[in-house]
Design a protein around this motif. Structure first.
Motif, short mmCIF file in Angstrom:
data_model
loop_
_atom_site.label_atom_id
_atom_site.label_comp_id
_atom_site.label_asym_id
_atom_site.label_seq_id
_atom_site.Cartn_x
_atom_site.Cartn_y
_atom_site.Cartn_z
N SER A 184 -52.04 -74.09 5.62
CA SER A 184 -52.41 -75.36 6.25
C SER A 184 -53.93 -75.45 6.39
O SER A 184 -54.55 -74.56 6.98
CB SER A 184 -51.75 -75.41 7.63
N PRO A 185 -54.55 -76.49 5.82
CA PRO A 185 -55.99 -76.68 6.04
C PRO A 185 -56.24 -76.88 7.53
O PRO A 185 -55.46 -77.56 8.21
CB PRO A 185 -56.31 -77.97 5.28
N ARG A 196 -49.68 -82.81 -7.00
CA ARG A 196 -48.90 -81.57 -7.01
C ARG A 196 -49.29 -80.69 -5.84
O ARG A 196 -50.45 -80.72 -5.41
CB ARG A 196 -49.17 -80.79 -8.31
N PRO A 197 -48.34 -79.87 -5.33
CA PRO A 197 -48.64 -79.04 -4.17
C PRO A 197 -49.91 -78.19 -4.32
O PRO A 197 -50.69 -78.04 -3.38
CB PRO A 197 -47.38 -78.17 -4.03
N PHE A 198 -50.14 -77.63 -5.52
CA PHE A 198 -51.31 -76.77 -5.67
C PHE A 198 -52.63 -77.54 -5.58
O PHE A 198 -53.69 -76.92 -5.42
CB PHE A 198 -51.23 -75.96 -6.97
N LEU A 240 -53.45 -79.17 -3.14
CA LEU A 240 -53.90 -78.89 -1.77
C LEU A 240 -54.72 -77.60 -1.73
O LEU A 240 -55.73 -77.53 -1.03
CB LEU A 240 -52.69 -78.78 -0.83
N LEU A 241 -54.26 -76.59 -2.48
CA LEU A 241 -55.03 -75.33 -2.53
C LEU A 241 -56.38 -75.57 -3.19
O LEU A 241 -57.40 -75.05 -2.74
CB LEU A 241 -54.26 -74.27 -3.32
N ASN A 242 -56.35 -76.35 -4.25
CA ASN A 242 -57.60 -76.62 -4.97
C ASN A 242 -58.64 -77.26 -4.05
O ASN A 242 -59.80 -76.86 -4.05
CB ASN A 242 -57.29 -77.55 -6.15
#
Lengths: 74, 74, 74, 74, 74, 74, 74
Positions: free
Chosen positions: B72-73, B5-7, B9-11
């Protein structure tokens, strides 16, 4: 409503290149790795385009769905 | 929907540097320390960028998710 | 999600000075006395800034959260 | 969250003069007679201000909360 | 919250003339015949004003509440 | 409410050409293959138009409903 | 609240000509064939107007309610 649903297109786009037009007139191209019900998308090897030409390499991005005008498989 | 899931990436970005493009054309760079379901983010050592160059040191900021185009990381 | 949450920063900011950037390009500085889940904030001794300089003394203000880009402890 | 809440400021402002900055750059001054959870407000003897000077007498107005940047007791 | 509520002003305005300022800088004047919880309003003999002068007679209109900055009894 | 509902028009448009006007002044033409309750639409052989003339071939697109002003069967 | 409600005007407009002002300054005229709770409307023989003059014949359109400033029976 139809049998086929718009999000089916996103589902089939996972692992594929898409071109995305944003409300601020930016265009972004990249490979979809995930999405959610808000049309938030993660793109790999994302590139910002200007007049169809590469402007900036963005790498992996989490794009907020609310900015999207349309998503198009390339 | 996808497994990933997109989140996620935030995690994975907690404790990492990210570059964020905002709707008002600002770009912000900093280390993610927390986020929530609205994509509100706390960044440490945040910096406002202009044309990729440091414009202003912002320190720690709580950024409202609704202003974000993409994260973006780095 | 992370253990630490973005609103924890607001919680720790009560009684402290913060700098707030707004969507209309205004910047406001003041001491947080309360906030709610919409990021509505009450600031005491609030000041409107322009290019980092004092422009107008605003006194106590109730600021609607929807106007905020970011909040930063000073 | 704090014990004190932002809307407590509105509650204490009933019967008092406030200055309100709106998103369209208008400023309005008047006496609060009522408000609701959307920050809709009724002001009596409301005046539109320009550069801090009286521009137009508006009389009693029902102001939609969504237009507000901040409310400040005078 | 107060005993008196902002929508009470609309309730007392039914059958009365009001002046309405809209987000697009239009001003509209007319007699309220009905309203709902979204502040959608029907006005009779509505007139579009420019600098306080009649610009266009609009007749009966259903005005969407989301466009309203304020409503003022005339 | 009426017996006939606006979305019935979309339902009858599946497999048909439509012309769509967007908020950013873009016009798009294409064949509807699916839609949902947010008016998100998938169009096949979509084309961006300018002054009624073909500007860009877009192929298949997923268009976010929130950008739409109107949809018209061709 | 009033006995009469704003949407009653839409209900009585089915089968009738209306003039609609949109947020992008477009005006549209046509015969209402259906509407829903979001003020989405289908118009037949719709025409785009400029300064009150016919600019473009649009045919049948599904208009998203969120774009509307007001609807007026002609």
């Amino acid at each position: 409503m139809t049998q086929e649903r718009p999000f089916d297109l996103l589902n089939r786009s996972v692992g594929q290149q898409v071109l995305i037009r944003l409300k601020n007139n930016m265009s972004v191209r990249g490979k979809v790795t995930s999405f959610d019900a808000h049309m938030n998308l993660v793109l790999e090897n994302a590139e910002e385009l200007e007049d169809g030409e590469l402007k900036t390499k963005l790498g992996t991005i989490l794009l907020r769905g609310g900015n999207i005008i349309f998503v198009s498989p390339v």
